[in-house]
Write a protein that holds these residues in place. Structure first.
Motif, short mmCIF file in Angstrom:
data_model
loop_
_atom_site.label_atom_id
_atom_site.label_comp_id
_atom_site.label_asym_id
_atom_site.label_seq_id
_atom_site.Cartn_x
_atom_site.Cartn_y
_atom_site.Cartn_z
N ALA A 1 9.61 48.86 -14.38
CA ALA A 1 9.93 48.32 -15.71
C ALA A 1 10.88 47.14 -15.60
O ALA A 1 10.70 46.11 -16.27
CB ALA A 1 10.52 49.42 -16.59
N GLU A 2 11.90 47.26 -14.77
CA GLU A 2 12.88 46.18 -14.61
C GLU A 2 12.24 44.96 -13.94
O GLU A 2 12.65 43.83 -14.19
CB GLU A 2 14.09 46.66 -13.82
CG GLU A 2 14.93 47.72 -14.53
CD GLU A 2 15.57 47.25 -15.83
OE1 GLU A 2 15.53 46.02 -16.11
OE2 GLU A 2 16.08 48.09 -16.58
N GLU A 3 11.22 45.20 -13.12
CA GLU A 3 10.51 44.09 -12.48
C GLU A 3 9.46 43.47 -13.40
O GLU A 3 8.82 42.47 -13.04
CB GLU A 3 9.82 44.59 -11.20
CG GLU A 3 10.80 44.97 -10.10
CD GLU A 3 10.12 45.72 -8.96
OE1 GLU A 3 8.88 45.92 -9.03
OE2 GLU A 3 10.82 46.12 -8.01
N PRO B 1 15.19 51.09 -20.30
CA PRO B 1 15.28 49.92 -19.41
C PRO B 1 15.59 48.65 -20.19
O PRO B 1 15.17 48.49 -21.33
CB PRO B 1 13.88 49.87 -18.78
CG PRO B 1 13.40 51.29 -18.81
CD PRO B 1 13.94 51.85 -20.10
N SER B 2 16.33 47.75 -19.56
CA SER B 2 16.84 46.58 -20.27
C SER B 2 15.75 45.68 -20.84
O SER B 2 15.98 44.99 -21.84
CB SER B 2 17.73 45.76 -19.33
OG SER B 2 16.98 45.25 -18.23
N LYS B 3 14.56 45.70 -20.23
CA LYS B 3 13.50 44.80 -20.69
C LYS B 3 12.61 45.42 -21.77
O LYS B 3 11.64 44.79 -22.21
CB LYS B 3 12.65 44.35 -19.51
CG LYS B 3 13.41 43.46 -18.53
CD LYS B 3 12.51 42.87 -17.47
CE LYS B 3 13.30 41.94 -16.55
NZ LYS B 3 12.44 41.33 -15.51
N PHE C 1 11.31 53.15 -13.44
CA PHE C 1 12.37 52.27 -13.91
C PHE C 1 12.42 50.98 -13.10
O PHE C 1 12.68 49.90 -13.63
CB PHE C 1 13.72 52.98 -13.88
CG PHE C 1 13.85 54.07 -14.92
CD1 PHE C 1 13.29 53.92 -16.18
CD2 PHE C 1 14.53 55.25 -14.63
CE1 PHE C 1 13.40 54.91 -17.13
CE2 PHE C 1 14.65 56.25 -15.59
CZ PHE C 1 14.08 56.09 -16.84
N ARG C 2 12.16 51.07 -11.80
CA ARG C 2 12.10 49.85 -10.98
C ARG C 2 10.96 48.95 -11.44
O ARG C 2 11.13 47.72 -11.57
CB ARG C 2 11.95 50.21 -9.50
CG ARG C 2 13.19 50.77 -8.85
CD ARG C 2 13.06 50.82 -7.33
NE ARG C 2 12.00 51.74 -6.91
CZ ARG C 2 12.18 53.05 -6.71
NH1 ARG C 2 13.36 53.59 -6.92
NH2 ARG C 2 11.18 53.80 -6.30
N LYS D 1 4.91 47.85 -18.93
CA LYS D 1 5.48 47.62 -20.25
C LYS D 1 4.60 48.33 -21.28
O LYS D 1 3.45 47.92 -21.49
CB LYS D 1 5.54 46.12 -20.55
CG LYS D 1 6.28 45.76 -21.83
CD LYS D 1 6.38 44.24 -21.95
CE LYS D 1 7.21 43.83 -23.16
NZ LYS D 1 7.29 42.36 -23.28
#
Length: 332
Positions: free
Chosen positions: A285-287, A110-112, A282-283, A291
């Motif tokens: 994590a992106e929100e 995930p991007s974050k 994944f949703r 983490k």
């Protein structure tokens, strides 16, 4: 490449040796990944000693969880490209500079999240999500008691329960781990080594008791003293080393449901649930709602893997312990 190589069962992880071996050649269904981070697990220790249920043929390289960069892929694979950041799992092979692994067992990071955080996600987060959502059906407003809340699955459970709108009581084995749990969103912390910890749970919930117990330790019997009517207990593991025998009448008296979760068996029994769980994670994590927490210090160099496993065995750690095959931190 350099890798930890086990040629016979070892007395302890201190006997692990690092060897120069050939870089693995990936098959058509596999990726070749340059490993950035390895997620260390207690079962790594058991495996090199021949005490784990999986006993690979010699020689083998231990290690199951990793993150890194794709350096080679098959022509037919449509999900990944060279240079992609990925994380994944394999029964063996992670304590190395490169790994050949089935593409189906890898995901994009995930991007974050960074490499170190992603290396601790593959086993813990879907296990905790499946326990809380698929098995316990946690809903907003529930009181959730998370045992071993500072560990890998425990921290994941705290974060996921909070993301679902639950109130969380984090149970840990020492007050020194209270802060890490509170930082992850726990509403209250207790020490389950204290003799009256169940009373503390009852007081925190206004005498009602908790709606859900998440137990990777082996504390079901005592947790029955502080569970609410219609409560749900999820058995996640037996970290204490003792498999409990529970008086069934105590389950009956409070209308309690006791369930188990075995995430690894979903691939055989309910494979359609796997993309559902990962999609939800994944949703989140992106929100920024989940983490992975990385234990400090990170262990640089394969020769430090033994120190990482020793720290886990001594219960000194929290979150996920990370080993980096590179011997020094990268310079930006």
């Amino acid at each position: 490449m350099r890798a930890i190589v086990v040629k016979n069962w070892l007395k302890s992880p201190n006997d692990m040796e690092i060897k120069d071996i050939a870089v693995p050649v990936p098959k058509d269904t596999e990726l070749l990944v340059r490993i950035d981070s390895v997620g260390a697990n207690f079962f790594d220790m058991l495996m090199v000693q021949g005490k784990y249920q999986i006993k690979p043929p010699f020689p083998f390289t231990p290690g199951a969880e990793f993150s890194g960069t794709v350096v080679r892929k098959s022509r037919t694979d449509k999900r990944f490209k060279v240079g992609d950041r990925v994380f994944g799992s394999n029964p063996t092979g992670a304590y190395a500079e490169y790994i050949a692994v089935l593409a189906a067992q890898c995901f994009h990071i995930p991007s974050k999240l960074g490499f170190e955080q992603a290396a601790g996600m593959y086993i813990t987060y879907p296990t905790s999500y499946a326990a809380l959502v698929l098995r316990a059906q946690v809903k907003r407003g529930d009181w959730v008691l998370v045992h071993a809340a500072a560990g890998g699955v425990g921290i994941a459970a705290v974060q996921i329960a909070k993301a679902l709108g639950a109130r969380v009581i984090a149970a840990v084995g020492s007050e020194g781990k209270f802060d890490i749990c509170l930082e992850q969103g726990a509403d209250k912390c207790i020490n389950y080594r204290e003799p009256e910890w169940t009373q503390a749970v009852m007081e925190a919930t206004g005498g009602k008791g908790v709606d859900v117990v998440f137990d990777p330790v082996g504390l079901v019997e005592r947790s029955l003293k502080c569970i609410a009517w219609n409560g749900r207990i999820v058995v996640v593991g037996f970290a204490a080393g003792n498999i409990e025998k529970i008086a069934a009448n105590r389950i009956l008296l409070k209308n309690v449901a006791v369930t188990g979760v075995h995430w690894g068996a979903y691939v055989r029994n309910e494979p359609d649930r796997i993309p559902e769980v990962w999609g939800a994670l994944f949703r989140l994590a992106e929100e920024g709602k989940i983490k992975p927490v990385v234990y400090e210090p990170v262990f640089y160099g394969l020769d430090k893997a033994k120190d990482a496993l020793k720290a886990i065995a001594n219960r000194e750690t929290y979150g996920k312990v990370i080993v980096k095959p590179a011997e020094t931190p990268s310079k930006l």
